[in-house]
Structures are given as C-alpha cells and as structure tokens.
Motif scaffolding. Structure first.
Motif, PDB file in Angstrom:
ATOM      1  N   GLY A   1       0.821  -1.209   0.000  1.00 34.46           N
ATOM      2  CA  GLY A   1       0.000   0.000   0.000  1.00 34.46           C
ATOM      3  C   GLY A   1       0.850   1.252   0.000  1.00 34.46           C
ATOM      4  O   GLY A   1       0.527   2.239  -0.670  1.00 34.46           O
ATOM      5  N   LYS A   2       1.953   1.226   0.750  1.00 34.16           N
ATOM      6  CA  LYS A   2       2.865   2.381   0.772  1.00 34.16           C
ATOM      7  C   LYS A   2       3.500   2.588  -0.598  1.00 34.16           C
ATOM      8  O   LYS A   2       3.677   3.729  -1.041  1.00 34.16           O
ATOM      9  CB  LYS A   2       3.954   2.163   1.829  1.00 34.16           C
ATOM     10  N   LEU A   3       3.852   1.491  -1.257  1.00 32.22           N
ATOM     11  CA  LEU A   3       4.404   1.617  -2.609  1.00 32.22           C
ATOM     12  C   LEU A   3       3.413   2.311  -3.529  1.00 32.22           C
ATOM     13  O   LEU A   3       3.780   3.211  -4.288  1.00 32.22           O
ATOM     14  CB  LEU A   3       4.747   0.236  -3.173  1.00 32.22           C
ATOM     15  N   ASN A   4       2.157   1.896  -3.458  1.00 27.46           N
ATOM     16  CA  ASN A   4       1.136   2.479  -4.317  1.00 27.46           C
ATOM     17  C   ASN A   4       0.861   3.933  -3.944  1.00 27.46           C
ATOM     18  O   ASN A   4       0.667   4.787  -4.812  1.00 27.46           O
ATOM     19  CB  ASN A   4      -0.156   1.656  -4.212  1.00 27.46           C
ATOM     20  N   PHE A   5       0.888   4.204  -2.648  1.00 28.29           N
ATOM     21  CA  PHE A   5       0.584   5.551  -2.151  1.00 28.29           C
ATOM     22  C   PHE A   5       1.687   6.540  -2.509  1.00 28.29           C
ATOM     23  O   PHE A   5       1.413   7.699  -2.838  1.00 28.29           O
ATOM     24  CB  PHE A   5       0.402   5.503  -0.631  1.00 28.29           C
ATOM     25  N   HIS A   6       2.925   6.105  -2.456  1.00 25.43           N
ATOM     26  CA  HIS A   6       4.062   7.005  -2.685  1.00 25.43           C
ATOM     27  C   HIS A   6       4.636   6.944  -4.095  1.00 25.43           C
ATOM     28  O   HIS A   6       5.135   7.954  -4.603  1.00 25.43           O
ATOM     29  CB  HIS A   6       5.181   6.705  -1.688  1.00 25.43           C
ATOM     30  N   LEU A   7       4.607   5.755  -4.732  1.00 18.99           N
ATOM     31  CA  LEU A   7       5.299   5.585  -6.013  1.00 18.99           C
ATOM     32  C   LEU A   7       4.383   5.260  -7.173  1.00 18.99           C
ATOM     33  O   LEU A   7       4.786   5.436  -8.327  1.00 18.99           O
ATOM     34  CB  LEU A   7       6.340   4.452  -5.912  1.00 18.99           C
ATOM     35  N   GLY A   8       3.178   4.742  -6.906  1.00 18.45           N
ATOM     36  CA  GLY A   8       2.348   4.183  -7.954  1.00 18.45           C
ATOM     37  C   GLY A   8       1.169   5.012  -8.397  1.00 18.45           C
ATOM     38  O   GLY A   8       1.140   6.245  -8.257  1.00 18.45           O
ATOM     39  N   VAL A   9       0.147   4.305  -8.888  1.00 15.37           N
ATOM     40  CA  VAL A   9      -1.007   4.960  -9.502  1.00 15.37           C
ATOM     41  C   VAL A   9      -1.796   5.803  -8.505  1.00 15.37           C
ATOM     42  O   VAL A   9      -2.382   6.832  -8.867  1.00 15.37           O
ATOM     43  CB  VAL A   9      -1.922   3.896 -10.165  1.00 15.37           C
ATOM     44  N   ARG A  10      -1.817   5.398  -7.243  1.00 17.45           N
ATOM     45  CA  ARG A  10      -2.583   6.182  -6.266  1.00 17.45           C
ATOM     46  C   ARG A  10      -1.985   7.567  -6.096  1.00 17.45           C
ATOM     47  O   ARG A  10      -2.721   8.556  -5.985  1.00 17.45           O
ATOM     48  CB  ARG A  10      -2.637   5.459  -4.918  1.00 17.45           C
ATOM     49  N   ALA A  11      -0.667   7.655  -6.069  1.00 22.20           N
ATOM     50  CA  ALA A  11      -0.023   8.974  -5.965  1.00 22.20           C
ATOM     51  C   ALA A  11      -0.399   9.831  -7.165  1.00 22.20           C
ATOM     52  O   ALA A  11      -0.729  11.018  -7.023  1.00 22.20           O
ATOM     53  CB  ALA A  11       1.485   8.820  -5.871  1.00 22.20           C
ATOM     54  N   ALA A  12      -0.392   9.228  -8.351  1.00 23.59           N
ATOM     55  CA  ALA A  12      -0.733   9.966  -9.572  1.00 23.59           C
ATOM     56  C   ALA A  12      -2.191  10.408  -9.550  1.00 23.59           C
ATOM     57  O   ALA A  12      -2.514  11.553  -9.908  1.00 23.59           O
ATOM     58  CB  ALA A  12      -0.462   9.099 -10.793  1.00 23.59           C
ATOM     59  N   ASN A  13      -3.091   9.506  -9.120  1.00 20.78           N
ATOM     60  CA  ASN A  13      -4.520   9.838  -9.084  1.00 20.78           C
ATOM     61  C   ASN A  13      -4.841  10.943  -8.093  1.00 20.78           C
ATOM     62  O   ASN A  13      -5.839  11.662  -8.236  1.00 20.78           O
ATOM     63  CB  ASN A  13      -5.338   8.587  -8.746  1.00 20.78           C
ATOM     64  N   GLU A  14      -3.996  11.070  -7.064  1.00 18.65           N
ATOM     65  CA  GLU A  14      -4.202  12.104  -6.052  1.00 18.65           C
ATOM     66  C   GLU A  14      -3.321  13.325  -6.306  1.00 18.65           C
ATOM     67  O   GLU A  14      -3.072  14.134  -5.418  1.00 18.65           O
ATOM     68  CB  GLU A  14      -3.932  11.522  -4.663  1.00 18.65           C
TER      69      GLU A  14
END
Length: 424
Positions: free
Chosen positions: A371-384
């Motif tokens: 989840g941290k990977l997605n939050f900081h490096l992945g699509v979730r960071a981009a979407n936010e």
C-alpha cells in the motif's frame, strides 16, 4: 574502432582520398580493407610507399581527437569542448569536471555523466594522468587539489569504480541444482541497480524521501556513512533475493520432514502477509485484500533452462477458495501433492487472499508495504495529484508487476530501496 571511424580515416587520409583525387597522406593504404596497417611493425606497407607508417598510430589518434573530441558539441546538455577547454583555463586549471566529461566523450560518446549506465573506464587513472600532465609535466596552474564535493555525483562515481567487484562478489547467485555453483545474477544487474540508485538517492521518491548516500554538508564523514548504509542494504539483499536470483519470494520454510507447504505464499516464519496492515493512523494506506484475486509468481531464473530442466516446486500463488487445500511440494521425490491439507507455520492450507508475498530485491511483503508503494510511487499517488515514479502501476491491483515489468528492471531495486528508506 568501428566502421564509421575507419571509413573516415580512409576517406580523408587513406586510399579513399587518393581515388577521389584529393590529397592523401597515405595513398596506398586502404584502411577499410586493411585496418591492421595502423599497428603494422613494417616501416612501409607497400615497397613503393616512402611514408614511414610508424607515425600512423599517433596520426590516427590525433585525427580522431580533432574530429570527435575537439569538434564535440551537445545542444541538449549545452556542453561544447572548445568552450569548456577555455573555461578550464580561465578558472585556473582547477575544475576536475572537465577531464571527467572529456573522458566520458572518449569512452562513451557523450559528455553528461548520466548519459549512460556504463562506467567511464579507468576514470581515476585518467584523472590522475591529466592532473599530472597539466601540473607536473607542463607546469600549468597549481598542484594543490581541491576538496571533492561529497554529493550524489561523487558517490555514484565511487560506486562505478567498484563495478567489477560488486558484479563479481555481490551480484552473484547460486545454482542449488548444481551444488550451489555461483553465477552472475540475471535478475539483479549492476545497470538496473545504478538506475535505481539514481532514482532514489539523486532524485528522491515521494516527498523528500532519499536513499542516504551522504551530502555535501556532512562532507567525507557523510560519504562514508552513505557507503556503510549501502553496504547494509546490499548485505540483506544478497540473502533475501540475489543468492536465489529470484525477484519473487521463494520457499525456504519447510515442515520437519522437509516438505514445503504451498500455502507459504500466505506467509513464512509464522507471518500472515495479508493481515500485516498499517497502524491505525495509516490504515488508509494498506492495500485492500481481494479474496477473488488470482496471481502467480514468476518462474525464477534457476527454474528455467539452461539452469534446470526437471520438475520443480510451483510458484507462489493466490486464488479464491478458502476450502481448497493446495497441498505441498516434496523435494525428495520432486512431486507436487495437491488437494491435501498441509498447513504452513501459521496454519493456512489454502491461498485465498494470499497475494502479498515478498517481491523485489528485499522481498517486500505485506498489504501495508505494498500500500505504501502504491501511495508514494504508484497509480494512487498519480490519481491524487502527487509526484509518482510509476504512475501507471497499481501495486495493490497487480503487485506482481514488480517482477514481470521488463521495460524497467530498476523497479525491483527501487521497491527494496524505498522500503529501506521508509522502514529501516
């Protein structure tokens, strides 16, 4: 070296120039047909040729220097040889960056240090030779050496100088099917390591998170601390993944009789990866567990020809069906026994929701870490609308992309370095 360079020599200095009725220093020598003439011990290549060809090894190199170095100009990096040469003289012969860039053009064809992942061959020797010639032989400027700036550039140059040692001792895997025979890792290469180091240590990940390699303020002490930090990281990576040459976690926990539960993908060492959520104040970061999710790990290098041809343990996997017993692997008979309850150390016999096994160079595990990977490096960071290194990768939806993405082998390194930054 190269067809182009020998063609230029022939066209401007050799037989090619003569046949085109232009002045030719070596009219009888066809450098395209006989490039070895440059190194010939004979004083004459042709009995009718009165030109002493012992000068050739110098003339050819001086010609290349004129044509490829002195005329070098890069409109992208704004680096021009003649401009930088004049600047070096104007600044009192003290800027070591000049010879570094020149040596890069000579060996790699480009001036910027980051234009290639390949090291500048024998950079330290080239720099020492240059300083010795300028100051001691030709007597220009001062012999006083300026203190290096201990920034990322300095650190990477130091690491690049250790490339041979790192490749020969650190990035080495073992073929367990041939008595642990060592070989150069195919999954974790030096070039992808350097690429990841640049991402995490030079540019940083997320908001102000950097893999520590020292800083100019801390000087030499910080540089040495950075080296120790890298050593600690690599020491763990060697044990976690590099020795197995596998980006995916492998079976290492067995029952007392040596059998490996297929439910190890749910967790080894009595862990349950899908239950390793983030603390309450970070609960919104954890990846959601989807029981219907189906993922299968990548076959490791040692599971493919030419390393191994026979039956082998199935890869880690997850799939729906809490009632489905996935069985075990018996290495003594090289057989996979399905549909038989065989619990792992935490009591699981199925693999429902068990998609969070280790991946990357540190075998990053658990729904919180992914989840941290997605939050900081992945699509979730981009979407936010936050900075994202991998804006197209959803580490929660497809964690296996860490190991299957072939367009960027650095990911398996970056994931481990990010965990090191965040957790260690």
């Amino acid at each position: 070296n190269g067809l182009c360079n020998f063609g230029k020599i022939n066209y401007l200095l050799g037989r090619g120039a003569y046949l085109r009725q232009r002045y030719s220093r070596y009219p009888t020598i066809d450098f395209c047909r006989n490039p070895g003439a440059i190194c010939s011990e004979s004083s004459n290549i042709n009995d009718s040729d009165e030109v002493n060809t012992k000068e050739l090894k110098y003339v050819i190199s001086l010609f290349e220097w004129i044509e490829r170095i002195q005329l070098y100009s890069n409109s992208v990096s704004k680096w021009d040889y003649m401009d930088q040469l004049k600047l070096y003289v104007d600044e009192g012969f003290k800027d070591s960056g000049f010879i570094d860039a020149v040596s890069s053009v000579v060996t790699r064809g480009c001036d910027d240090y980051y234009c290639s992942t390949h090291a500048i061959f024998m950079m330290e020797e080239r720099r020492k030779n240059f300083e010795f010639l300028v100051h001691n032989i030709f007597g220009l400027g001062s012999t006083t050496q300026s203190q290096p700036r201990y920034d990322y550039d300095h650190f990477e140059k130091w690491v690049q100088s250790k490339r041979t040692r790192i490749e020969g001792t650190v990035l080495v895997s073992q073929n367990n099917y041939v008595e642990g025979l060592p070989y150069f890792s195919q999954s974790f290469t030096f070039d992808s390591f350097i690429s990841a180091l640049r991402v995490t240590a030079r540019f940083g990940v997320s908001d102000g998170l950097f893999f520590y390699v020292g800083d100019p303020v801390s000087g030499e002490r910080g540089f040495r601390a950075g080296v120790v930090n890298l050593a600690a990281f690599l020491a763990n990576a060697m044990v976690e993944s590099i020795v197995y040459d596998s980006c995916d976690e492998t079976y290492w926990e067995s029952s007392s009789d040596g059998k490996y539960p297929m439910s190890n993908s749910c967790g080894q060492n009595s862990r349950s990866y899908q239950d390793e959520t983030c603390p309450a104040w970070q609960s919104f970061i954890s990846c959601p567990v989807n029981d219907a999710m189906m993922v299968e790990g990548e076959v490791p290098v040692m599971g493919k020809p030419p390393f191994f041809f026979d039956d082998q343990a199935p890869q880690f996997q997850c799939r729906a069906g809490a009632e489905y017993d996935v069985g075990y692997w018996d290495p003594s008979t090289e057989t996979y026994v399905e549909n038989e309850p065989f619990p792992n150390s935490s009591g699981r016999t199925d693999v429902e929701g068990c998609c969070w096994w280790g991946r990357g160079v540190l075998h990053t595990r658990g729904v919180c870490n992914f989840g941290k990977l997605n939050f900081h490096l992945g699509v979730r960071a981009a979407n936010e609308n936050r900075p994202s290194i991998y804006p197209d990768i959803d580490f929660c939806f497809n964690p296996e992309e860490i190991c299957t993405n072939r367009s960027s082998m650095e990911i398996r390194w970056v994931v481990g370095m990010f965990e090191w930054i965040n957790r260690v």
